[in-house]
Design an enzyme around this catalytic site. Structure first.
Site, PDB file in Angstrom:
ATOM      1  N   SER A  61       0.897  -1.763  -0.091  1.00 47.43           N
ATOM      2  CA  SER A  61      -0.071   0.059   0.151  1.00 47.43           C
ATOM      3  C   SER A  61       1.110   1.197  -0.028  1.00 47.43           C
ATOM      4  O   SER A  61       2.231   1.075  -0.245  1.00 47.43           O
ATOM      5  CB  SER A  61      -0.799  -0.149   0.938  1.00 47.43           C
ATOM      6  OG  SER A  61      -0.374   0.338   2.283  1.00 47.43           O
ATOM      7  N   VAL A  62       0.441   2.303  -0.435  1.00 47.24           N
ATOM      8  CA  VAL A  62       0.683   3.950  -0.071  1.00 47.24           C
ATOM      9  C   VAL A  62       1.700   4.032   1.076  1.00 47.24           C
ATOM     10  O   VAL A  62       1.963   4.957   1.087  1.00 47.24           O
ATOM     11  CB  VAL A  62      -0.060   4.538  -0.293  1.00 47.24           C
ATOM     12  CG1 VAL A  62      -0.928   4.805   0.626  1.00 47.24           C
ATOM     13  CG2 VAL A  62       0.196   6.228  -1.150  1.00 47.24           C
ATOM     14  N   LYS A  63       1.050   3.134   2.071  1.00 46.75           N
ATOM     15  CA  LYS A  63       1.348   3.492   3.328  1.00 46.75           C
ATOM     16  C   LYS A  63       3.210   3.266   3.741  1.00 46.75           C
ATOM     17  O   LYS A  63       3.563   3.801   4.741  1.00 46.75           O
ATOM     18  CB  LYS A  63       0.312   3.093   4.515  1.00 46.75           C
ATOM     19  CG  LYS A  63      -0.706   3.431   4.316  1.00 46.75           C
ATOM     20  CD  LYS A  63      -0.954   5.410   4.829  1.00 46.75           C
ATOM     21  CE  LYS A  63      -3.063   5.588   4.973  1.00 46.75           C
ATOM     22  NZ  LYS A  63      -2.453   6.870   5.399  1.00 46.75           N
ATOM     23  N   ASP A  64       3.301   2.288   3.053  1.00 45.50           N
ATOM     24  CA  ASP A  64       4.515   1.800   3.029  1.00 45.50           C
ATOM     25  C   ASP A  64       5.334   3.085   3.032  1.00 45.50           C
ATOM     26  O   ASP A  64       6.458   3.314   3.523  1.00 45.50           O
ATOM     27  CB  ASP A  64       4.866   0.993   1.845  1.00 45.50           C
ATOM     28  CG  ASP A  64       4.465  -0.549   2.456  1.00 45.50           C
ATOM     29  OD1 ASP A  64       3.628  -0.947   3.040  1.00 45.50           O
ATOM     30  OD2 ASP A  64       4.523  -1.152   1.817  1.00 45.50           O
TER      31      ASP A  64
END
Length: 368
Positions: A61-64
């Site tokens: 995900s983008v949250k990485d």
């Protein structure tokens, strides 16, 4: 400025790494951009639609991006040390990214997460060696039992060794997108696009990305997507309506990292069209996206119809199918939640839990 901050601020997006890297954290970012072909035509859109596929990040995900930046920066500045415990309240994807970064860097990790978040997210987080504390879905952000309050109480009980890096206020959240995501989009598009559509959760993605993009493209239209039942689009007030099932977007408070002034248009999404469009992205475009991608695509359907042939719309797909195999991807789950017509063939996990609870209540009543 710490070494980590200097390194990250000087990072110039390039092609995705294909050689040998020092760790999996070196694979965060530089995600691909894909032209959508069939679905925009089906939606009657004239413009070109380009999808930034954040589910290609190693944690999915983008949250990485923010997890890597927050953990590296905290280590470089001495805020955390080896053997310390990180606690993060999350809807799941930041927890996965933080657990991944902590596993590589050698920190203990505890994730606090509401019950509604998927079984798959829980499994991935625990596989990465982190512990999970589940909290009630109905607990407001400032409630004693909320995932945020639980994390803060753990920190307050042992402030020397337990730390909450706090994606809701940590400037590394929007900065990860200002210096990373936005620069990648500019490179991939050649700076030629007219609209960008993103879902909003903490608001770090849309704030950091849009801030940098508008510095280069002042006429860019920024569209934020917020589910009904959240208050991000409204800027405050009380959450109204039933709890939404789409994960990773929306909140019952305004996080500090969200700059609402950067958003030109807000679109309020609902579960059914969001999941329908996510399933269409999978079936028609071959993109194995998560449910919030459907919400973002709903925003595209609503606002990109204002664009003409020859114009471009970029949409950010924040995570992938892996986290939702027992949820919107599953026909029985969709039917159980009245999001698809027909009767479920098998009991889903949610239905099984409810049935067990009902039977336990019946047995308890018989014993009285």
């Amino acid at each position: 400025m710490s070494a980590a901050q200097k390194e990250m601020k000087e990072f110039v997006p390039g092609v995705r790494e294909t050689g040998i890297t020092d760790s999996v954290l070196d694979l965060v970012g530089n995600t691909p951009m894909v032209r959508l072909n069939r679905l925009p035509e089906m939606l009657g859109l004239e413009c070109e639609v380009l999808a930034k596929c954040e589910f290609f990040n190693p944690g999915g995900s983008v949250k990485d991006r923010i997890a890597r930046r927050m953990v590296l920066d905290a280590g470089e500045t001495g805020r955390i040390k080896k053997g310390d415990t990180l606690v993060e309240p999350t809807s799941g994807n930041t927890g996965i990214g933080m657990a991944l970064a902590s596993a590589v860097a050698g920190y203990k990790m505890v994730v606090t997460m509401p019950m509604k978040m998927s079984k798959e997210k829980r499994s991935v987080i625990t596989a990465l060696g982190a512990d999970i504390i589940r909290t009630p879905n109905e607990a407001a952000y400032d409630d004693y039992e909320s995932h945020i309050s639980v994390a803060n109480r753990m920190r307050d009980a042992d402030p020397e060794n337990v730390h909450v890096l706090d994606q809701y206020v940590n400037t590394n959240n929007p900065d990860a997108h200002y210096y990373g995501t936005a620069e990648e989009i500019l490179r991939q598009t050649g700076g030629k696009f007219d609209m960008i559509v993103m879902g909003a959760g903490t608001g770090g993605t849309i704030t950091g990305t849009a801030k940098r993009l508008k510095e280069v493209l002042p006429n860019l239209i920024v569209v934020g997507v917020d589910p009904k039942g959240s208050i991000l689009a409204e800027g405050g007030g009380k959450c109204e309506g039933p709890m939404y099932q789409v994960e990773g977007i929306g909140y019952d408070f305004i996080p500090d990292v969200l700059d609402r002034s950067i958003v030109d248009v807000w679109v309020k999404s609902t579960d059914k069209p969001s999941f329908d469009l996510a399933r269409q992205l999978i079936a028609k475009e071959g993109l194995l996206v998560g449910g919030s991608a459907g919400s973002a695509m709903y925003g595209v359907a609503q606002e990109a119809k204002k664009l003409k042939k020859g114009q471009r719309c970029v949409v950010v797909f924040s995570d992938g199918i892996r986290n939702y195999l027992t949820k919107f991807v599953d026909d029985d789950w969709m039917k159980e939640h009245d999001l698809m017509e027909g009767e479920p063939k098998d009991l889903t996990l949610d239905a099984a839990k409810k049935r067990i609870a009902d039977l336990e209540a019946e047995v308890a009543a018989l014993k009285k």
